[in-house]
Design a protein around this motif. Sequence first.
Motif, mmCIF file in Angstrom:
data_model
loop_
_atom_site.group_PDB
_atom_site.id
_atom_site.type_symbol
_atom_site.label_atom_id
_atom_site.label_comp_id
_atom_site.label_asym_id
_atom_site.label_seq_id
_atom_site.Cartn_x
_atom_site.Cartn_y
_atom_site.Cartn_z
ATOM 1 N N LEU A 67 33.451 -49.225 -29.495
ATOM 2 C CA LEU A 67 32.325 -49.889 -28.856
ATOM 3 C C LEU A 67 32.876 -51.081 -28.086
ATOM 4 O O LEU A 67 33.226 -52.113 -28.673
ATOM 5 C CB LEU A 67 31.298 -50.346 -29.898
ATOM 6 C CG LEU A 67 30.101 -51.142 -29.356
ATOM 7 C CD1 LEU A 67 29.334 -50.348 -28.304
ATOM 8 C CD2 LEU A 67 29.174 -51.575 -30.484
ATOM 9 N N ASN A 68 33.000 -50.934 -26.757
ATOM 10 C CA ASN A 68 33.497 -52.007 -25.899
ATOM 11 C C ASN A 68 32.303 -52.797 -25.368
ATOM 12 O O ASN A 68 31.614 -52.351 -24.444
ATOM 13 C CB ASN A 68 34.308 -51.431 -24.735
ATOM 14 C CG ASN A 68 35.544 -50.685 -25.196
ATOM 15 O OD1 ASN A 68 36.269 -51.150 -26.067
ATOM 16 N ND2 ASN A 68 35.793 -49.519 -24.620
ATOM 17 N N LEU A 69 32.065 -53.965 -25.936
ATOM 18 C CA LEU A 69 30.886 -54.738 -25.552
ATOM 19 C C LEU A 69 31.032 -55.403 -24.189
ATOM 20 O O LEU A 69 30.039 -55.771 -23.566
ATOM 21 C CB LEU A 69 30.578 -55.788 -26.623
ATOM 22 C CG LEU A 69 30.079 -55.223 -27.960
ATOM 23 C CD1 LEU A 69 29.905 -56.340 -28.979
ATOM 24 C CD2 LEU A 69 28.763 -54.472 -27.772
ATOM 25 N N ILE B 183 31.317 -45.593 -27.322
ATOM 26 C CA ILE B 183 29.895 -45.541 -27.654
ATOM 27 C C ILE B 183 29.094 -46.106 -26.493
ATOM 28 O O ILE B 183 29.386 -47.185 -25.980
ATOM 29 C CB ILE B 183 29.630 -46.349 -28.933
ATOM 30 C CG1 ILE B 183 30.358 -45.683 -30.119
ATOM 31 C CG2 ILE B 183 28.135 -46.482 -29.210
ATOM 32 C CD1 ILE B 183 30.369 -46.527 -31.371
ATOM 33 N N GLU B 184 28.082 -45.373 -26.069
ATOM 34 C CA GLU B 184 27.218 -45.810 -24.973
ATOM 35 C C GLU B 184 26.110 -46.720 -25.511
ATOM 36 O O GLU B 184 25.593 -46.499 -26.613
ATOM 37 C CB GLU B 184 26.598 -44.606 -24.267
ATOM 38 C CG GLU B 184 27.625 -43.659 -23.637
ATOM 39 C CD GLU B 184 28.403 -44.310 -22.523
ATOM 40 O OE1 GLU B 184 27.819 -45.143 -21.786
ATOM 41 O OE2 GLU B 184 29.606 -44.008 -22.384
ATOM 42 N N PHE B 185 25.753 -47.711 -24.712
ATOM 43 C CA PHE B 185 24.693 -48.624 -25.124
ATOM 44 C C PHE B 185 24.104 -49.319 -23.913
ATOM 45 O O PHE B 185 24.687 -49.316 -22.813
ATOM 46 C CB PHE B 185 25.243 -49.676 -26.104
ATOM 47 C CG PHE B 185 26.199 -50.652 -25.469
ATOM 48 C CD1 PHE B 185 25.755 -51.871 -24.958
ATOM 49 C CD2 PHE B 185 27.557 -50.345 -25.366
ATOM 50 C CE1 PHE B 185 26.636 -52.760 -24.368
ATOM 51 C CE2 PHE B 185 28.439 -51.232 -24.775
ATOM 52 C CZ PHE B 185 27.980 -52.444 -24.270
ATOM 53 N N THR B 186 22.951 -49.909 -24.101
ATOM 54 C CA THR B 186 22.369 -50.803 -23.107
ATOM 55 C C THR B 186 22.141 -52.149 -23.778
ATOM 56 O O THR B 186 21.910 -52.217 -24.989
ATOM 57 C CB THR B 186 21.038 -50.263 -22.557
ATOM 58 O OG1 THR B 186 20.137 -50.029 -23.651
ATOM 59 C CG2 THR B 186 21.255 -48.962 -21.788
ATOM 60 N N SER B 187 22.217 -53.212 -22.990
ATOM 61 C CA SER B 187 21.980 -54.542 -23.543
ATOM 62 C C SER B 187 21.260 -55.391 -22.516
ATOM 63 O O SER B 187 21.367 -55.163 -21.311
ATOM 64 C CB SER B 187 23.301 -55.205 -23.949
ATOM 65 O OG SER B 187 24.138 -55.391 -22.820
ATOM 66 N N ILE C 66 20.579 -55.278 -28.034
ATOM 67 C CA ILE C 66 21.407 -54.110 -27.754
ATOM 68 C C ILE C 66 20.730 -52.863 -28.310
ATOM 69 O O ILE C 66 20.050 -52.919 -29.340
ATOM 70 C CB ILE C 66 22.818 -54.276 -28.374
ATOM 71 C CG1 ILE C 66 23.741 -53.125 -27.929
ATOM 72 C CG2 ILE C 66 22.767 -54.376 -29.889
ATOM 73 C CD1 ILE C 66 25.197 -53.350 -28.295
ATOM 74 N N LYS C 67 20.902 -51.736 -27.600
ATOM 75 C CA LYS C 67 20.407 -50.449 -28.089
ATOM 76 C C LYS C 67 21.516 -49.423 -27.898
ATOM 77 O O LYS C 67 21.943 -49.152 -26.770
ATOM 78 C CB LYS C 67 19.146 -50.004 -27.347
ATOM 79 C CG LYS C 67 18.613 -48.661 -27.836
ATOM 80 C CD LYS C 67 17.315 -48.302 -27.195
ATOM 81 C CE LYS C 67 16.833 -46.919 -27.617
ATOM 82 N NZ LYS C 67 16.706 -46.772 -29.083
ATOM 83 N N ILE C 68 21.999 -48.866 -28.991
ATOM 84 C CA ILE C 68 23.061 -47.861 -28.946
ATOM 85 C C ILE C 68 22.440 -46.493 -28.721
ATOM 86 O O ILE C 68 21.520 -46.086 -29.441
ATOM 87 C CB ILE C 68 23.877 -47.894 -30.247
ATOM 88 C CG1 ILE C 68 24.626 -49.223 -30.335
ATOM 89 C CG2 ILE C 68 24.847 -46.717 -30.318
ATOM 90 C CD1 ILE C 68 25.336 -49.457 -31.644
ATOM 91 N N MET D 182 25.743 -61.222 -29.626
ATOM 92 C CA MET D 182 25.729 -59.803 -29.268
ATOM 93 C C MET D 182 26.631 -58.997 -30.199
ATOM 94 O O MET D 182 26.294 -57.865 -30.593
ATOM 95 C CB MET D 182 26.176 -59.626 -27.818
ATOM 96 C CG MET D 182 26.089 -58.191 -27.317
ATOM 97 S SD MET D 182 24.402 -57.531 -27.350
ATOM 98 C CE MET D 182 23.705 -58.400 -25.924
ATOM 99 N N LEU D 183 27.759 -59.580 -30.582
ATOM 100 C CA LEU D 183 28.650 -58.911 -31.523
ATOM 101 C C LEU D 183 27.942 -58.673 -32.854
ATOM 102 O O LEU D 183 28.010 -57.572 -33.420
ATOM 103 C CB LEU D 183 29.903 -59.763 -31.744
ATOM 104 C CG LEU D 183 30.817 -59.336 -32.890
ATOM 105 C CD1 LEU D 183 31.393 -57.955 -32.644
ATOM 106 C CD2 LEU D 183 31.932 -60.367 -33.097
ATOM 107 N N PHE D 184 27.252 -59.669 -33.361
ATOM 108 C CA PHE D 184 26.584 -59.534 -34.652
ATOM 109 C C PHE D 184 25.410 -58.552 -34.582
ATOM 110 O O PHE D 184 25.158 -57.804 -35.530
ATOM 111 C CB PHE D 184 26.099 -60.897 -35.137
ATOM 112 C CG PHE D 184 27.219 -61.860 -35.426
ATOM 113 C CD1 PHE D 184 28.467 -61.408 -35.816
ATOM 114 C CD2 PHE D 184 27.025 -63.222 -35.309
ATOM 115 C CE1 PHE D 184 29.510 -62.290 -36.089
ATOM 116 C CE2 PHE D 184 28.051 -64.115 -35.569
ATOM 117 C CZ PHE D 184 29.297 -63.654 -35.966
#
Length: 280
Positions: free
Chosen positions: A3-5, A18-22, A32-34, A58-60
Amino acid sequence: MLLNLDSQFTPYGTENTIEFTSFTFSGGEPHIKISTDLKNTHEVTITHRIQSFHDMGMLFLATNALRNMDVKTLHVVLPYFPAARQDRLMVSGEPLSVKVYTELMNAQQYASVTIFDPHSEVAPALLNNCKVINNHSFIKKVTQQLSEDVVLIAPDGGALKKIYKVANYLQKHEVVECSKSRNVTTGQLTGFKVYADDLQGKDCLIVDDICDGGGTFLGLAKALKAKNAGNLYLTVSHGIFSKGFTELEKQFTKIFTTDSFKTIENAHCVQIPLEELLRK
């Protein structure tokens, strides 16, 4: 899985990511939503570059989201660990900031936390399951681009222990020690000293972990030139460069850093990606 934020920081590549939107709510809260299905995924490595409390938040949040998806084992890679410079109490009324950040990290119960060239031994000592990547390979890549007799410059007492370890690793560079004076109350630098009588026109490479505004290096550059230094080079593991490069460019032939803090586009600055160092 990865997961590369930070989309510009992918030290382990982009496969199995891992794909996500933030986004940030209007009230200022990050979210964030994975979107990747993580069924039967039990281990994830999160990478991030921390530039603010928002980034830490965001990490937490990502950590919580992954745990809610039943991911049991989480590793974190934070090359630049925030507040590492605030590792002792100097003035009454101030926080021991590094302890605050490490306690927040430890509360997440990560399987490992990887950091690169920490400012001192305090952050690794306070972080649970901490893995430290030293700066040796980074400095080797820098010196390979310079003259063989370049002198390694330790800017202050805090850099001495690490620079001698680097010199021992490289096995071919002289070390010159320097010191600086600072007003503890105001934080202002008041003077610099180079412990060499004459540098005899040799090229000099200042080696340190962080460049923020650059005041230390600008003052030291003048002191080195007063001792007959040749070309001056600056290498820092974490390049913040909060005041830009204009003044630094006047003193240094070239500046070297990594992408641990941010991506830099400047012709005078050579940025060496951390990918090879983190893959070791």
